[in-house]
Design an enzyme around this catalytic site. Structure first.
Site, PDB file in Angstrom:
ATOM      1  N   LYS A   1       0.822  -1.229   0.000  1.00 26.40           N
ATOM      2  CA  LYS A   1       0.000   0.000   0.000  1.00 26.40           C
ATOM      3  C   LYS A   1       0.843   1.261   0.000  1.00 26.40           C
ATOM      4  CE  LYS A   1       0.047  -2.473   3.344  1.00 26.40           C
ATOM      5  NZ  LYS A   1      -0.516  -3.685   3.857  1.00 26.40           N
TER       6      LYS A   1
ATOM      7  N   GLU B   1      -5.002  -5.989  -4.903  1.00 24.36           N
ATOM      8  CA  GLU B   1      -6.101  -6.341  -3.977  1.00 24.36           C
ATOM      9  C   GLU B   1      -5.605  -6.533  -2.545  1.00 24.36           C
ATOM     10  OE1 GLU B   1      -9.393  -6.268  -2.916  1.00 24.36           O
ATOM     11  OE2 GLU B   1      -9.808  -7.049  -4.921  1.00 24.36           O
TER      12      GLU B   1
ATOM     13  N   GLY C   1      -6.607  -6.499   3.544  1.00 23.77           N
ATOM     14  CA  GLY C   1      -6.223  -7.918   3.527  1.00 23.77           C
ATOM     15  C   GLY C   1      -7.097  -8.778   2.644  1.00 23.77           C
TER      16      GLY C   1
ATOM     17  N   ASP D   1      -0.634   3.674   7.761  1.00 24.15           N
ATOM     18  CA  ASP D   1      -0.966   2.468   6.991  1.00 24.15           C
ATOM     19  C   ASP D   1      -2.426   2.522   6.511  1.00 24.15           C
ATOM     20  OD1 ASP D   1      -0.741  -0.667   6.514  1.00 24.15           O
ATOM     21  OD2 ASP D   1      -2.457  -0.383   7.831  1.00 24.15           O
TER      22      ASP D   1
ATOM     23  N   LYS E   1      -4.171   3.064   2.582  1.00 28.55           N
ATOM     24  CA  LYS E   1      -5.252   2.238   2.014  1.00 28.55           C
ATOM     25  C   LYS E   1      -6.418   3.119   1.569  1.00 28.55           C
ATOM     26  CE  LYS E   1      -3.847  -1.547   5.054  1.00 28.55           C
ATOM     27  NZ  LYS E   1      -3.999  -2.145   6.376  1.00 28.55           N
TER      28      LYS E   1
HETATM   29  N1  HSE Z   1      -0.576  -3.551  10.096  1.00 29.23           N
HETATM   30  C1  HSE Z   1      -1.797  -3.683   9.364  1.00 29.23           C
HETATM   31  C2  HSE Z   1      -2.942  -3.844  10.335  1.00 29.23           C
HETATM   32  C3  HSE Z   1      -1.834  -4.845   8.405  1.00 29.23           C
HETATM   33  O1  HSE Z   1      -2.734  -3.891  11.540  1.00 29.23           O
HETATM   34  O2  HSE Z   1      -4.061  -3.907   9.876  1.00 29.23           O
HETATM   35  C4  HSE Z   1      -1.078  -4.569   7.152  1.00 29.23           C
HETATM   36  O3  HSE Z   1      -1.536  -3.435   6.510  1.00 29.23           O
END
Ligand code: HSE
Length: 428
Positions: A107, A131, A136, A203, A207
């Site tokens: 990502k 995807e 996930g 993160d 996304k």
């Molecule tokens: N570290 C991320 C989470 C998973 O805790 O959802 C990978 O993007």
């Protein structure tokens, strides 16, 4: 019989090994579905001899992952290394330049370089699919680019970092504070190598920026995401929000407004009765609203070997079938540069403050809100020690700018004991 699709896999961590296992255990099923065999030809990782839960001895080995992008016997490169620059970027660029399709779970790479990489892949007539990069195992990219392609998308929302959701829901369930839960996540191996990617909202922001590009036909622009992590969320807020009928989530919201594209990844209150409010532990949820379909809710594992490898394989099978959708659902050279909305759309707000318990204190706060043009929906004062009075206010819809003005006015009243907390309530 069609020729096999030959894979080169860079990165044999959780996701890479998950992909190896699916190819090894479901080879016949995959071939039937794809109309051709799917074979792993070559792999690369940081250590060749590391003990792994799948046998990789039958595959050619490259010390340098980027070499996979130049191999004549590789059709499709799986970039499962991670990182927004460096080797992952070099590999994707090399593979595309050499006429190969690319599937990635990265990502960060796409949030920063997705538009340029998509232009390059599409110019070569190749696919760049991702995807596994968002939520996930939830097939949300497919949902947006395919199943919902007939809709004007109105809003995309989601809880897309399982670690943050785990921390917030465990704080409430166990009564422990943020720091204790952060330590628990570290012990359980839930945190990214740089934990700020998780708890700082980065993160999840990556996304969200990818979903926004697909949903609104825009060039991905992570720098325009308003970001706030969960490090300042207190147990008090979690409990008081619940008392008012809400759950606190690190919620991503993207919507196109008359003022531009709004992209937010911030702690928000959502109604506890909505599926978002009920979401427990490390699970992810994406909510999509389209003009024809209405609201749909997708829920599932946002991380882990099986779920993430499942998402990678969905892309691999599409490519094996010869199905090469543009990366962001529409050709990259048609994606617009959307202006970022400077002010987010109006919403109800949760305001928590501790006031000096003296005559007229609450009246000063109410007056400050009125002066800022903000109307009170509900208000509660909690039992206190006589000197200080904890007060909670839920406002009617207000613009974020007006809330900021109100907070400035609060500060000038002289009745605040500590910095007030303000969180948006997302209407779902
Ligand atoms: N570290 C991320 C989470 C998973 O805790 O959802 C990978 O993007």
């Amino acid at each position: 019989m069609n020729t096999p699709l030959r894979l080169g896999i860079a990165g044999l961590g959780t996701v890479g090994i998950g992909v190896v296992k699916i190819v090894q255990t479901h080879g016949e099923m995959l071939a039937r579905r794809a109309g051709r065999a799917i074979e792993i030809v070559a792999v690369s990782a940081s250590s060749r001899t590391k003990k792994r839960s799948a046998d990789i001895s039958a595959y050619a080995w490259e010390d340098d992952p980027v070499a996979l992008g130049r191999r004549d016997d590789v059709d499709l490169v799986l970039e499962l290394i991670g990182g927004e620059n460096g080797t992952a970027k070099a590999l994707a660029e090399t593979a595309i330049a050499n006429g190969k399709d690319v599937v990635t779970a990265n990502k960060a790479l796409l949030a920063h370089h997705g538009h340029a990489l998509a232009l390059a892949a599409e110019a070569q007539g190749r696919a760049l699919r991702f995807e596994a990069a968002v939520a996930g195992g939830i097939p949300v990219i497919k949902a947006l680019t395919e199943g919902l392609a007939g809709n004007r998308i109105e809003r995309v929302m989601g809880v897309m970092n399982g670690t943050c959701n785990y921390i917030l829901t465990r704080m409430e369930a166990t009564g422990q504070g943020y720091n204790a839960l952060f330590e628990e996540c570290a012990r359980l191996g839930f945190l990214e190598a740089d934990p700020n990617l998780d708890v700082g909202g980065i993160d999840a922001g990556h996304k969200l920026s990818l979903l926004a590009a697909i949903a609104f036909g825009t060039q991905v622009k992570f720098s325009a995401v308003e970001l706030q992590g969960i490090t300042d969320i207190s147990l008090d807020d979690i409990r008081l929000a619940r008392d008012m009928g809400f759950s606190i989530k690190l919620l991503g919201v993207a919507q196109m407004t008359g003022r531009g594209l709004e992209q937010r990844m911030t702690p928000c209150l959502v109604p506890e009765a909505h599926p978002l409010g009920q979401l427990d532990g490390g699970t992810n949820m994406v909510v999509i609203e389209g003009d024809s379909v209405g609201q749909i809710v997708l829920r599932g594992a946002g991380a882990g070997e099986g779920p993430t490898a499942s998402a990678v394989m969905g892309d691999v099978i599409d490519i094996a079938r010869g199905f090469r959708l543009p990366t962001f659902g529409a050709p990259a050279d048609t994606l617009i540069e959307a202006p970022a909305a400077v002010v987010s759309s109006a919403a109800p707000w949760y305001l928590r403050m501790v006031l000096l318990d003296k005559p007229g204190a609450l009246a000063k706060i109410a007056t400050a809100l009125g002066d800022a043009g903000i109307s009170i929906d509900r208000m509660r004062q909690y039992s206190h020690d006589g000197a200080h009075a904890p007060v909670l206010i839920v406002t009617h819809k207000a613009a974020s700018d007006d809330i900021r003005h109100a907070l400035d006015r609060f500060a000038a009243t002289g009745v605040l004991v500590e910095e007030p907390v303000a969180m948006r309530i997302e209407e779902v």
